[in-house]
Write a protein that holds these residues in place. Structure first.
Motif, PDB file in Angstrom:
ATOM      1  N   ALA A  62      32.628  30.196  40.627  1.00  0.00           N
ATOM      2  CA  ALA A  62      31.970  29.085  41.314  1.00  0.00           C
ATOM      3  C   ALA A  62      32.512  27.762  40.814  1.00  0.00           C
ATOM      4  O   ALA A  62      32.967  27.657  39.669  1.00  0.00           O
ATOM      5  CB  ALA A  62      30.455  29.147  41.093  1.00  0.00           C
ATOM      6  N   ASP A  63      32.442  26.758  41.665  1.00  0.00           N
ATOM      7  CA  ASP A  63      32.809  25.384  41.334  1.00  0.00           C
ATOM      8  C   ASP A  63      31.520  24.572  41.248  1.00  0.00           C
ATOM      9  O   ASP A  63      30.840  24.390  42.259  1.00  0.00           O
ATOM     10  CB  ASP A  63      33.731  24.816  42.414  1.00  0.00           C
ATOM     11  N   VAL A  64      31.167  24.110  40.061  1.00  0.00           N
ATOM     12  CA  VAL A  64      29.870  23.446  39.892  1.00  0.00           C
ATOM     13  C   VAL A  64      29.800  22.097  40.584  1.00  0.00           C
ATOM     14  O   VAL A  64      28.712  21.523  40.696  1.00  0.00           O
ATOM     15  CB  VAL A  64      29.500  23.298  38.401  1.00  0.00           C
ATOM     16  N   SER A  65      30.926  21.585  41.066  1.00  0.00           N
ATOM     17  CA  SER A  65      30.873  20.337  41.823  1.00  0.00           C
ATOM     18  C   SER A  65      30.512  20.574  43.291  1.00  0.00           C
ATOM     19  O   SER A  65      30.371  19.620  44.056  1.00  0.00           O
ATOM     20  CB  SER A  65      32.208  19.594  41.733  1.00  0.00           C
ATOM     21  N   VAL A  66      30.345  21.837  43.675  1.00  0.00           N
ATOM     22  CA  VAL A  66      29.963  22.209  45.047  1.00  0.00           C
ATOM     23  C   VAL A  66      28.508  22.663  45.025  1.00  0.00           C
ATOM     24  O   VAL A  66      28.162  23.643  44.361  1.00  0.00           O
ATOM     25  CB  VAL A  66      30.870  23.330  45.582  1.00  0.00           C
TER      26      VAL A  66
END
Length: 257
Positions: A62-66
């Protein structure tokens, strides 16, 4: 310290401090949720944890900025384990440059280093309240020591420290502790990922070792030890604290990063 039956979510777990935290919590029998953008690296860390403790980490790419990815972290964790006991907000990026680098660099750094922990902690808080769990944010000593060439990073970590304190006040009545660790120089790949060459990266760390009062920089495992302590019952009276682990960087004006 025993984390048997405790579910520990670690962002940025594919390398550096996050990977070291995963190994440390595994050694204390935690049920791990490993979050990162690099699946091959995440799988390698998960395998190391299996070898250390025999458990089966939940791997979430996962990309935590999304925002949707952040929501998925909580949903997938609760679907599998039914609870969250510890949230380690470790994922972080940096940008080399000052004000002249433009606002895009600030937006990118703030999205990962500040906004993501804010959103993830908010989504996890109801579960942490039920478990009387805690949050550990991985900040930086640059939250209080300005550096013009790392301006967005310094700003993001200063905001993260204040978030730590404010959330500690808000969540304390629910039995949830919130703390931060504030590393100084640590040998990780963060500057390399920001575009610093291998040679310049090595020169940076060599110069820091000569300038710091202890004559060395920390390694990721030392930071992980402090994270585990703050997450444990041994620190049950500690909340709203920002703990430096910086080899003396903050002691004098002659030390820079």
């Amino acid at each position: 310290m025993d984390f048997s039956g405790k579910v520990v979510v670690i962002t940025g777990a594919s390398s550096g401090i996050g990977a070291a935290c995963a190994a440390a919590f595994a050694q204390h029998s935690a049920a791990l949720v490993l979050v990162g953008r690099n699946r091959p690296n995440l799988e390698r860390v998960a395998q190391q944890c299996r070898e250390l403790a025999g458990g089966e980490p939940l791997v979430i790419c996962a990309d935590v900025s999304v925002d949707a990815d952040v929501e998925r972290i909580v949903t997938d964790t609760v679907d599998k384990h039914g609870r969250i006991d510890v949230l380690v907000n470790n994922a972080g990026i940096t940008s080399v440059g000052g004000l002249g680098g433009g606002v895009a660099a600030l937006d990118a750094v703030m999205a990962t280093n500040t906004r993501a922990p804010y959103l993830l902690a908010g989504l996890a808080l109801p579960h942490l309240a039920r478990s009387r769990g805690n949050v550990v944010n991985v900040s930086s000593c640059l939250s209080t020591k300005p550096n013009t060439m790392l301006m967005p990073y310094c700003m993001s970590k200063a905001a993260l420290d204040m978030f730590t304190k404010c959330l500690a006040l808000e969540a304390g009545p629910q039995g949830v502790r919130v703390n931060a660790v504030n590393p100084g120089p640590v040998r990780t790949e963060i500057f390399r990922r920001a575009g610093v060459s291998a040679a310049d990266n090595e020169r940076l760390y060599a110069g820091l070792e000569g300038a710091l009062p202890l004559g060395r920089v920390a390694d990721a495992a030392e930071v992980a030890d402090l994270v585990v302590y703050l997450a444990s019952a041994r620190a049950r009276s500690v909340t709203g604290a920002c703990y430096p682990i910086d080899c003396g960087l903050l002691l004098g004006e002659n030390t820079t990063i």
